[in-house]
Design a protein around this motif. Structure first.
Motif, mmCIF file in Angstrom:
data_model
loop_
_atom_site.group_PDB
_atom_site.id
_atom_site.type_symbol
_atom_site.label_atom_id
_atom_site.label_comp_id
_atom_site.label_asym_id
_atom_site.label_seq_id
_atom_site.Cartn_x
_atom_site.Cartn_y
_atom_site.Cartn_z
ATOM 1 N N ILE A 1 0.845 -1.302 0.123
ATOM 2 C CA ILE A 1 -0.030 0.061 -0.003
ATOM 3 C C ILE A 1 1.019 1.268 0.092
ATOM 4 O O ILE A 1 0.750 2.314 -0.805
ATOM 5 C CB ILE A 1 -0.953 -0.042 1.154
ATOM 6 C CG1 ILE A 1 -2.130 -1.085 1.073
ATOM 7 C CG2 ILE A 1 -1.532 1.434 1.305
ATOM 8 C CD1 ILE A 1 -2.892 -1.450 2.311
ATOM 9 N N GLU A 2 1.786 1.396 0.660
ATOM 10 C CA GLU A 2 2.735 2.389 1.102
ATOM 11 C C GLU A 2 3.639 2.544 -0.214
ATOM 12 O O GLU A 2 3.867 3.817 -0.681
ATOM 13 C CB GLU A 2 3.766 2.279 2.276
ATOM 14 C CG GLU A 2 2.838 2.423 3.403
ATOM 15 C CD GLU A 2 2.183 3.941 3.576
ATOM 16 O OE1 GLU A 2 2.701 4.908 3.081
ATOM 17 O OE2 GLU A 2 1.000 3.939 4.206
ATOM 18 N N LEU A 3 3.970 1.605 -0.907
ATOM 19 C CA LEU A 3 4.705 1.602 -2.451
ATOM 20 C C LEU A 3 3.843 1.903 -3.356
ATOM 21 O O LEU A 3 4.471 2.376 -4.559
ATOM 22 C CB LEU A 3 5.369 0.311 -2.526
ATOM 23 C CG LEU A 3 6.718 -0.051 -1.544
ATOM 24 C CD1 LEU A 3 7.123 -1.235 -1.815
ATOM 25 C CD2 LEU A 3 7.684 0.832 -1.681
ATOM 26 N N THR A 4 2.549 1.914 -3.054
ATOM 27 C CA THR A 4 1.601 2.567 -4.337
ATOM 28 C C THR A 4 1.645 4.067 -4.382
ATOM 29 O O THR A 4 1.541 4.549 -3.458
ATOM 30 C CB THR A 4 0.195 2.155 -4.168
ATOM 31 O OG1 THR A 4 0.178 0.692 -4.141
ATOM 32 C CG2 THR A 4 -0.753 2.675 -5.226
ATOM 33 N N PRO A 5 1.913 4.513 -5.779
ATOM 34 C CA PRO A 5 2.245 6.012 -5.475
ATOM 35 C C PRO A 5 0.897 6.714 -5.070
ATOM 36 O O PRO A 5 -0.288 6.369 -5.502
ATOM 37 C CB PRO A 5 2.277 6.325 -7.101
ATOM 38 C CG PRO A 5 2.819 5.108 -7.670
ATOM 39 C CD PRO A 5 2.259 3.981 -6.762
ATOM 40 N N GLY B 1 -1.133 -1.014 14.243
ATOM 41 C CA GLY B 1 -1.155 0.337 13.728
ATOM 42 C C GLY B 1 0.675 0.913 13.914
ATOM 43 O O GLY B 1 0.968 1.734 13.028
ATOM 44 N N GLY B 2 1.141 0.681 15.013
ATOM 45 C CA GLY B 2 2.748 0.900 15.272
ATOM 46 C C GLY B 2 3.558 0.237 14.213
ATOM 47 O O GLY B 2 4.687 1.016 13.624
ATOM 48 N N LEU B 3 3.186 -0.963 13.873
ATOM 49 C CA LEU B 3 3.881 -1.590 12.734
ATOM 50 C C LEU B 3 3.768 -0.730 11.367
ATOM 51 O O LEU B 3 4.841 -0.653 10.571
ATOM 52 C CB LEU B 3 3.530 -2.977 12.460
ATOM 53 C CG LEU B 3 3.790 -3.874 13.754
ATOM 54 C CD1 LEU B 3 3.370 -5.215 13.465
ATOM 55 C CD2 LEU B 3 5.521 -4.082 13.878
ATOM 56 N N HIS B 4 2.534 -0.435 10.970
ATOM 57 C CA HIS B 4 2.405 0.348 10.024
ATOM 58 C C HIS B 4 3.076 1.716 9.857
ATOM 59 O O HIS B 4 3.730 2.087 8.928
ATOM 60 C CB HIS B 4 0.615 0.777 9.589
ATOM 61 C CG HIS B 4 0.648 1.844 8.563
ATOM 62 N ND1 HIS B 4 0.150 3.038 8.872
ATOM 63 C CD2 HIS B 4 0.706 1.452 7.212
ATOM 64 C CE1 HIS B 4 0.137 3.516 7.412
ATOM 65 N NE2 HIS B 4 0.503 2.792 6.596
ATOM 66 N N LEU B 5 3.114 2.386 10.979
ATOM 67 C CA LEU B 5 3.936 3.441 11.147
ATOM 68 C C LEU B 5 5.365 3.255 10.776
ATOM 69 O O LEU B 5 5.962 4.274 10.058
ATOM 70 C CB LEU B 5 3.633 4.315 12.435
ATOM 71 C CG LEU B 5 2.191 4.660 12.845
ATOM 72 C CD1 LEU B 5 2.309 5.143 14.419
ATOM 73 C CD2 LEU B 5 1.871 6.044 11.904
ATOM 74 N N LEU B 6 5.911 2.155 11.259
ATOM 75 C CA LEU B 6 7.132 1.941 10.912
ATOM 76 C C LEU B 6 7.457 1.741 9.546
ATOM 77 O O LEU B 6 8.366 2.296 8.776
ATOM 78 C CB LEU B 6 7.846 0.676 11.724
ATOM 79 C CG LEU B 6 7.712 0.863 13.244
ATOM 80 C CD1 LEU B 6 8.062 -0.281 14.068
ATOM 81 C CD2 LEU B 6 8.914 1.981 13.769
ATOM 82 N N VAL B 7 6.552 0.851 8.762
ATOM 83 C CA VAL B 7 6.637 0.748 7.331
ATOM 84 C C VAL B 7 6.441 2.055 6.606
ATOM 85 O O VAL B 7 7.347 2.258 5.644
ATOM 86 C CB VAL B 7 5.649 -0.381 6.905
ATOM 87 C CG1 VAL B 7 5.899 -0.442 5.585
ATOM 88 C CG2 VAL B 7 6.033 -1.552 7.462
ATOM 89 N N ALA B 8 5.755 2.893 6.959
ATOM 90 C CA ALA B 8 5.302 4.129 6.188
ATOM 91 C C ALA B 8 6.407 4.939 6.292
ATOM 92 O O ALA B 8 7.161 5.642 5.359
ATOM 93 C CB ALA B 8 3.946 4.817 6.896
ATOM 94 N N ALA B 9 7.241 4.962 7.569
ATOM 95 C CA ALA B 9 8.370 5.957 7.812
ATOM 96 C C ALA B 9 9.524 5.592 6.906
ATOM 97 O O ALA B 9 10.148 6.287 6.468
ATOM 98 C CB ALA B 9 8.609 5.983 9.356
ATOM 99 N N ALA B 10 9.663 4.319 6.841
ATOM 100 C CA ALA B 10 10.566 3.807 6.164
ATOM 101 C C ALA B 10 10.569 3.894 4.586
ATOM 102 O O ALA B 10 11.561 4.450 4.060
ATOM 103 C CB ALA B 10 10.942 2.072 6.463
#
Length: 215
Positions: free
Chosen positions: A24-28, A160-169
């Motif tokens: 999801i995060e890699l989708t523009p 949600g915390g795991l998602h924040l880590l992935v998004a920040a990375a």
């Protein structure tokens, strides 16, 4: 050995969840476009300041979803639309700001701390005015929560915390890539040309957000 039932989330959902949010995060999307533009024009420090603001905005939406506050966006569509269009207008204002010259790194006032603080606040505000972030948590988190593990709140906060880590990375990688390319771009495009490119790019991000958040 700790029983799997004692974990806040089912260990079996962690890898699929990480894969899902990474895709999801890699989708523009609008965040990605805006962060790339900021990093191209102003470099890594500015880009990471924007990433910090975006991440804090995501964290606020995540906490709101975990405590059930974002259900209001689903129950009352006019609220969703109000936040959506406020976000679009905010991005158009940033485009106008860039056109006036505030987005031109060559025209800065030399106050680096002020620039960093401003970009943090812009990232935070832009994400708080993106209701899709709230709907994302409302729609995705429950599909990875299991009744035989921790409380719904604990599971939502953990995922949600795991998602924040992935998004920040992912966002940080965008900043690094765009900042590296930015040196060449800024040296070739100065003054009005760079301002026009920045303003046009942010305006495109605004239209992109309006389209992506349509319901």
């Amino acid at each position: 050995m700790i029983s799997h039932a004692a974990w806040p989330v089912d260990p079996g959902v962690i890898l699929p969840f990480l894969v899902a949010v990474a895709l999801i995060e890699l989708t523009p999307g609008p965040n990605m476009g805006w962060l790339a533009l900021v990093s191209l024009a102003r470099g890594r420090l500015a880009g990471f300041a924007a990433v910090a603001g975006v991440t804090v905005g995501l964290a606020i939406w995540m906490l709101a979803a975990a405590f059930g506050l974002t259900q209001a966006l689903v129950i009352w569509p006019p609220l969703f639309q109000l936040i959506r269009w406020a976000g679009v207008v905010f991005l158009l204002w940033l485009a106008w700001e860039a056109w006036r010259g505030d987005g031109d790194p060559a025209a800065g006032d030399g106050d680096e701390h002020r620039t960093v603080r401003g970009l943090f606040l812009r990232g935070l505000t832009g994400n708080l005015l993106n209701p899709k972030a709230a709907v994302f948590y409302v729609a995705l988190l429950p599909t990875f929560m299991r009744p035989d593990h921790g409380s719904p709140l604990a599971q939502a906060l953990t995922l949600g915390g795991l998602h924040l880590l992935v998004a920040a990375a992912v966002h940080s990688l965008i900043v690094l890539g765009a900042a590296r390319a930015g040196g060449l771009v800024v040296t070739r495009m100065q003054g009005p040309v760079l301002r026009a490119v920045m303003a046009g790019g942010i305006a495109v991000v605004a239209v992109w957000m309006a389209w992506e958040t349509r319901r």
